[in-house]
Design a protein around this motif. Structure first.
Motif, short mmCIF file in Angstrom:
data_model
loop_
_atom_site.label_atom_id
_atom_site.label_comp_id
_atom_site.label_asym_id
_atom_site.label_seq_id
_atom_site.Cartn_x
_atom_site.Cartn_y
_atom_site.Cartn_z
N ALA A 205 0.77 -1.26 0.01
CA ALA A 205 0.00 0.27 0.12
C ALA A 205 1.00 1.13 -0.02
N THR A 207 0.93 5.28 1.54
CA THR A 207 0.33 5.72 2.34
C THR A 207 1.12 7.21 2.66
N ILE A 212 -4.60 5.59 2.87
CA ILE A 212 -3.92 4.52 2.44
C ILE A 212 -4.36 4.04 1.24
N THR A 214 -4.47 0.84 -1.20
CA THR A 214 -3.76 -0.35 -1.26
C THR A 214 -3.78 -0.84 -2.74
N GLU A 254 -6.96 -4.73 5.12
CA GLU A 254 -6.88 -3.31 5.09
C GLU A 254 -7.25 -2.86 6.78
N LEU A 258 -3.28 -2.94 7.93
CA LEU A 258 -2.65 -1.96 7.31
C LEU A 258 -3.17 -0.51 8.33
N VAL A 262 -0.45 1.71 10.47
CA VAL A 262 -0.33 3.29 10.39
C VAL A 262 -0.50 4.22 11.34
N LEU A 276 4.26 0.88 2.41
CA LEU A 276 4.05 -0.29 3.49
C LEU A 276 3.68 -1.67 2.70
N TYR A 277 4.40 -2.52 3.15
CA TYR A 277 4.61 -3.93 2.39
C TYR A 277 4.39 -4.95 3.41
N ALA A 278 3.14 -5.35 3.50
CA ALA A 278 2.86 -6.42 4.50
C ALA A 278 2.96 -7.91 3.89
N VAL A 289 0.59 -11.33 10.00
CA VAL A 289 1.74 -10.80 9.66
C VAL A 289 2.78 -11.47 9.85
N PHE A 292 6.81 -6.96 7.81
CA PHE A 292 6.86 -5.69 7.32
C PHE A 292 7.96 -4.97 6.63
#
Length: 436
Positions: A205, A207, A212, A214, A254, A258, A262, A276-278, A289, A292
């Motif tokens: 995503a 941000t 955000i 996605t 989300e 996510l 944030v 932001l990479y999950a 998770v 990250f």
């Protein structure tokens, strides 16, 4: 108003970013420092290392650079964004304290726990002896099944994560990370966590700390061998979208992962701006998770940007200004895309460099194909392999099967001594589709 762009990095991700940004009506010229043989064609390479903060800043000031994009994790964790911002430059990427979300797995796990974000149970250790004692106290026989994952705390180029199935493997992993320092300073702390089961998927995503956006889910292939066998690598291929992640589950990601991350970063006075990479595991109990990252993934970036239709420069500038909420979302080509990584013989272990590569132009000339360079450089007018992961051959098609076929047709045109790749990139998607 048009401006020049400076991209910091030399991998496949940076080539893909350069290729996409060069398509923007706002961008005059794209520079890449230090770049590779491919960025030297699609942009202009600059002979500056990614850790030369002063040199990069001076170059940007001297060359009317209106946007700097820091690609890899190492310069982000080292605070390049902070230094450039202090010099008055416009930079896309998180600050040093925000980048600790990737720079320290211990920090990340503790943040997830404090924010009640689903992740694997874990313990952290500063001493390899304490970590070994933890394993020995719980598992008495060498062959006892343990099903844990041992991780180095810091950056280890995607290789500091060791999946263990018995006591002996767990003790050896601790020894490699903490005692033998196989991953250098990354092993100053050790994490031992439960091994989750289920398909892995990447959700990225963009941000600005408030809004955000996605991106479509992607699926990476970390193990070196077909069928997810062999040692872990930096990634042997990826495809996008990933049908294993349906719209309902994506909405859960989300709202339950996510957004809370944030908010947690803002509460800890580390506001996050950038990608932001999950990395997620879709467990029977729902998405959890694994890690990250704080930048575009490589090779997920290549199929994602191949499909992106929105002007990437506009998105990055809006992120810097905190204006993402003013954008009307992101537009993507409906066709799926696949990236197949071609690697040097021996990777992820020792490998030879300097072999001339043939056929890249023939592959690039194919319809809906783009060859992104990673570990390449120019020597005496020839493109040669200069890294473990060498090329990311990326293709689109009306279906995942069609995209796969086109990607591997392009791969077949490229050759150098010892070149190899996985043959099953995106097959997981076909299994997911047939199961629905």
């Amino acid at each position: 108003m048009s401006y020049n762009v400076l991209i910091v990095g030399s991998g496949g991700r940076e080539h893909a970013i350069a290729w996409k940004l060069a398509q923007s009506s706002h961008v005059r010229e794209v520079f890449v420092a230090p770049g590779n043989a491919g960025t030297g064609v699609d942009a202009t390479n600059v002979d500056l290392a990614q850790d030369d903060h002063a040199g990069l800043i001076q170059f940007a000031k001297n060359n009317d650079v209106g946007l700097v994009v820091v690609g890899p994790e190492a310069p982000l964790v080292a605070g390049l964004v902070d230094d450039m911002q202090a010099a008055g430059l416009r930079v896309f990427g998180p600050s040093k304290v925000a980048a600790e979300l990737e720079g320290s797995k211990v920090f990340c796990k503790n943040l997830l726990r404090s924010a009640d974000i689903p992740t694997a149970d874990y313990q952290t250790f500063r001493s390899p002896d304490d970590a070994m004692r933890y394993i020995k106290d719980r598992f008495t026989e060498p062959s006892d099944p343990v099903n844990v994952v041992v991780k180095a705390d810091g950056l280890a180029a995607g290789k500091g994560v060791i999946v263990c199935e018995n006591r002996s493997q767990a003790l050896d992993a601790i020894d490699r990370i903490g005692a033998r320092k196989e991953f250098g300073a990354a092993g100053k702390e050790i994490i031992i966590e439960e091994r989750l089961t289920g398909p892995e998927v990447s959700v990225l995503a963009i941000t600005d700390g408030e809004t955000i956006l996605t991106l479509p889910a992607a699926q990476d292939h970390k193990p070196a061998g077909d069928g997810d066998t062999g040692p872990n690598t930096g990634g042997m291929g990826a495809y996008c979208p990933a049908p294993v992640l349906d719209e309902e589950t994506l909405a859960r990601v989300e709202s339950g992962i996510l957004v809370p991350v944030v908010h947690a970063m803002k509460r800890s006075r580390r506001p996050f701006k950038g990608v932001l990479y999950a990395g997620l595991m879709l467990t029977p109990a729902g998405p959890k998770v694994l890690e990250f990252n704080v930048r575009l993934g490589d090779p997920e970036c290549q199929p994602l940007l191949m499909r992106l239709k929105t002007d990437l420069a506009e998105v990055m500038q809006a992120t810097i200004d905190g204006r993402l909420g003013e954008l009307d979302g992101l537009e993507f080509d409906e066709r799926p895309s696949i990236c197949v990584v071609m690697a040097s013989e021996g990777y992820p272990g020792e490998y030879e460099k300097g072999h001339p590569i043939k056929g890249i132009a023939d592959a690039d000339a194919m319809e809906n194909v783009k060859v992104f360079h990673a570990g390449t450089k120019m020597v005496d007018g020839n493109v040669v392999n200069a890294g473990g992961r060498v090329l990311g051959v990326t293709a689109m098609g009306d279906t995942i099967s069609a995209a796969k076929l086109q990607a591997y047709k392009a791969v077949a045109k490229i050759r150098w001594q010892g070149a190899w790749c996985r043959k099953d990139i995106s097959d997981k998607a076909l299994v997911s589709v047939s199961a629905t």
